[in-house]
Design a protein around this motif. Sequence first.
Motif, PDB file in Angstrom:
ATOM      1  N   UNK A  31      16.655   5.365  -3.186  1.00 15.67           N
ATOM      2  CA  UNK A  31      18.012   5.179  -3.780  1.00 15.67           C
ATOM      3  C   UNK A  31      17.674   4.231  -5.140  1.00 15.67           C
ATOM      4  N   UNK A  32      16.802   3.412  -5.227  1.00 16.93           N
ATOM      5  CA  UNK A  32      16.537   2.536  -6.298  1.00 16.93           C
ATOM      6  C   UNK A  32      16.036   3.684  -7.438  1.00 16.93           C
ATOM      7  N   UNK A  33      15.607   4.903  -7.300  1.00 20.06           N
ATOM      8  CA  UNK A  33      15.223   5.434  -8.378  1.00 20.06           C
ATOM      9  C   UNK A  33      16.297   6.681  -8.856  1.00 20.06           C
ATOM     10  N   UNK A  34      17.303   6.613  -8.087  1.00 20.73           N
ATOM     11  CA  UNK A  34      18.464   7.511  -8.611  1.00 20.73           C
ATOM     12  C   UNK A  34      19.324   6.855  -9.624  1.00 20.73           C
ATOM     13  N   UNK A  35      19.788   7.620 -10.676  1.00 21.04           N
ATOM     14  CA  UNK A  35      20.622   7.300 -11.818  1.00 21.04           C
ATOM     15  C   UNK A  35      22.059   7.259 -11.336  1.00 21.04           C
ATOM     16  N   UNK A  71       0.833  -1.294  -0.073  1.00 20.24           N
ATOM     17  CA  UNK A  71       0.014  -0.009  -0.098  1.00 20.24           C
ATOM     18  C   UNK A  71       0.968   1.396   0.009  1.00 20.24           C
ATOM     19  N   UNK A  72       1.967   1.344   0.451  1.00 23.68           N
ATOM     20  CA  UNK A  72       2.984   2.384   0.360  1.00 23.68           C
ATOM     21  C   UNK A  72       3.439   2.645  -1.035  1.00 23.68           C
ATOM     22  N   UNK A  73       3.217   1.851  -2.003  1.00 23.17           N
ATOM     23  CA  UNK A  73       3.900   2.121  -3.091  1.00 23.17           C
ATOM     24  C   UNK A  73       5.335   1.815  -3.453  1.00 23.17           C
ATOM     25  N   UNK A  74       5.865   0.864  -2.515  1.00 24.64           N
ATOM     26  CA  UNK A  74       7.297   0.594  -2.650  1.00 24.64           C
ATOM     27  C   UNK A  74       7.765  -0.004  -3.878  1.00 24.64           C
ATOM     28  N   UNK A  75       9.030   0.371  -4.006  1.00 32.49           N
ATOM     29  CA  UNK A  75       9.484  -0.384  -5.545  1.00 32.49           C
ATOM     30  C   UNK A  75       9.365  -2.120  -5.133  1.00 32.49           C
ATOM     31  N   UNK A  76       9.119  -2.739  -6.433  1.00 26.53           N
ATOM     32  CA  UNK A  76       8.857  -4.312  -6.418  1.00 26.53           C
ATOM     33  C   UNK A  76      10.168  -4.942  -5.751  1.00 26.53           C
ATOM     34  N   UNK A  77      11.355  -4.680  -5.922  1.00 23.11           N
ATOM     35  CA  UNK A  77      12.457  -5.230  -5.118  1.00 23.11           C
ATOM     36  C   UNK A  77      11.984  -5.353  -3.577  1.00 23.11           C
ATOM     37  N   UNK A  78      11.647  -4.117  -3.203  1.00 26.29           N
ATOM     38  CA  UNK A  78      11.374  -4.212  -1.763  1.00 26.29           C
ATOM     39  C   UNK A  78      10.261  -4.794  -1.148  1.00 26.29           C
ATOM     40  N   UNK A  79       9.305  -4.968  -1.974  1.00 23.73           N
ATOM     41  CA  UNK A  79       7.963  -5.582  -1.756  1.00 23.73           C
ATOM     42  C   UNK A  79       8.448  -7.066  -1.482  1.00 23.73           C
ATOM     43  N   UNK A  80       9.170  -7.532  -2.680  1.00 23.17           N
ATOM     44  CA  UNK A  80       9.705  -8.937  -2.733  1.00 23.17           C
ATOM     45  C   UNK A  80      10.672  -9.275  -1.348  1.00 23.17           C
ATOM     46  N   UNK A  81      11.505  -8.336  -1.262  1.00 23.29           N
ATOM     47  CA  UNK A  81      12.437  -8.634  -0.180  1.00 23.29           C
ATOM     48  C   UNK A  81      11.675  -8.807   1.414  1.00 23.29           C
ATOM     49  N   UNK A  82      10.810  -7.879   1.384  1.00 22.02           N
ATOM     50  CA  UNK A  82       9.782  -7.846   2.617  1.00 22.02           C
ATOM     51  C   UNK A  82       9.049  -9.276   3.017  1.00 22.02           C
ATOM     52  N   UNK A  83       8.498  -9.681   1.742  1.00 14.91           N
ATOM     53  CA  UNK A  83       7.744 -10.938   1.666  1.00 14.91           C
ATOM     54  C   UNK A  83       8.761 -12.143   2.033  1.00 14.91           C
ATOM     55  N   UNK A  84       9.729 -11.883   1.231  1.00 11.98           N
ATOM     56  CA  UNK A  84      10.786 -13.334   1.734  1.00 11.98           C
ATOM     57  C   UNK A  84      11.379 -13.422   2.999  1.00 11.98           C
ATOM     58  N   UNK A  85      11.558 -11.952   3.605  1.00  8.54           N
ATOM     59  CA  UNK A  85      11.816 -11.974   5.184  1.00  8.54           C
ATOM     60  C   UNK A  85      10.762 -12.436   6.068  1.00  8.54           C
ATOM     61  N   UNK A  86       9.414 -12.247   5.330  1.00  4.78           N
ATOM     62  CA  UNK A  86       8.409 -12.632   6.477  1.00  4.78           C
ATOM     63  C   UNK A  86       7.860 -11.234   6.966  1.00  4.78           C
ATOM     64  N   UNK A  87       7.931 -10.215   6.394  1.00  3.83           N
ATOM     65  CA  UNK A  87       7.215  -9.248   6.855  1.00  3.83           C
ATOM     66  C   UNK A  87       6.106  -8.793   6.010  1.00  3.83           C
ATOM     67  N   UNK A  88       5.026  -8.834   6.607  1.00  2.77           N
ATOM     68  CA  UNK A  88       3.593  -8.516   6.056  1.00  2.77           C
ATOM     69  C   UNK A  88       2.916  -7.409   6.258  1.00  2.77           C
ATOM     70  N   UNK A  89       2.808  -7.088   7.766  1.00  2.23           N
ATOM     71  CA  UNK A  89       1.868  -6.092   8.186  1.00  2.23           C
ATOM     72  C   UNK A  89       2.849  -5.044   8.862  1.00  2.23           C
TER      73      UNK A  89
END
Length: 435
Positions: free
Chosen positions: A68-72, A10-28
């Motif tokens: 940081x992920x948005x920086x070139x 719901x925060x609109x975080x970058x996809x790698x972060x959402x994936x990393x959070x799910x893999x680490x078990x962070x959901x709420x």
Amino acid sequence: MTLTDTTFAAFGLAEPLVHGLQKAGFTTPTPIQAQAIGPQLEGRDILGVAQTGTGKTAAFGLPILHQLLALKGRPAPRTCRALILAPTRELAVQIEQSLRAFAGGARISTLLVLGGLSRGGQVRALSRGVDIVIATPGRLTDLIADGSCVLDQTRFVVLDEADRMLDMGFIQPVRRIVAALHPRRQSALFSATMPDEVRGLAESFLKDPVTVSVTPESTTVERIDQSVELVDGPLKRARLATIVGDPDVSRVIVFARTKRGADRVAENLAKDGIPAEAIHGNKAQNARQRALGAFRDGRVRVLVATDIVARGIDVPGVSHVVNYDLPDEPESYVHRIGRTGRNGAEGIAITLCAPDEVKKLRAVEKITRTRLLPASVEGVPERKQPRRGGGNGHGVGHHGAGQGRGRGPKPAMAEAQDAPARPRGRGPRRPRRAA
């Protein structure tokens, strides 16, 4: 995002972060994350009043990683794009590990700038430019002074556990670091308490911050079953061996007042057949990390520590905390026992209080607003106290618990501090499962 939202997506975080959070078990998101992440994604400064165990690292780390992920391009040599300051090496290491997990494999470079690690390696890494530096103030000020680190291009800055930095005498080095930063930056300051000096630092460091506040210290105390035993100093060794020797004590941190005391407690436990690791400021960083790793991995279930590292220890499943010595600063008691009873679980804290430590215990009672020892006890010799729990008139335990629960292990007698312990009596209870 509001507190009623239930996912990090719901925060609109970058996809790698959402994936990393799910893999680490962070959901709420935790309350501090729900309040702090959104404003930082909008570019606002944050003043966070929250203690360890509330999810602060993700609260400031996710917005930094997302931006940081948005920086070139790459960071310039000798610079870092983000800087996170922590008071202790252990906390800095923990923050870096968490950021790596949150990044989900995204190409974000991190660097630990700490005393006790190779200075040359840190200088070489900085010479190439780094995305995120996680540092303790002492080593970082050294690298700034000799030109190895330049902060005028740092876009994101976090001061974590600012009150602990004050306690450890780091406020002036922190002010020098802040002075080296470019004024156009996004900043966050987190602190468990807000003494005047920390508040003054926040006012000079932050610009129109959003203030978020969660979990006052007293609520952490409420989750933990506290007990106190009035025990003569020479009898503490055997009583500790009885406590930690109980199978129900699955993972325990024992706090000693001094570095030498921590080593002695660990050595005595080993002599009594209970393997233990000691961790304190005189240990080399690699030795500290090996000890903490052995404790986290379950290779040893007893860790003996001093206050200087107390707030850098975040190990899940700590069932018990034992205060072998009362701390000099009463606030340290709260941070010590906060190593158990985390993430909504309950824990057990046991304090072994010698008669000459009662004044220190009264100071703890004042800040926790909890009666831990009967008011009539004022450090008189234990043999003059009424017998309780079948004692023999020496080493009698006086138990007190937060919120009047009054639960705690029965005391056991011992011969002398340097004599092998012979466990006797019933050990501590297993903590109740959290609902």
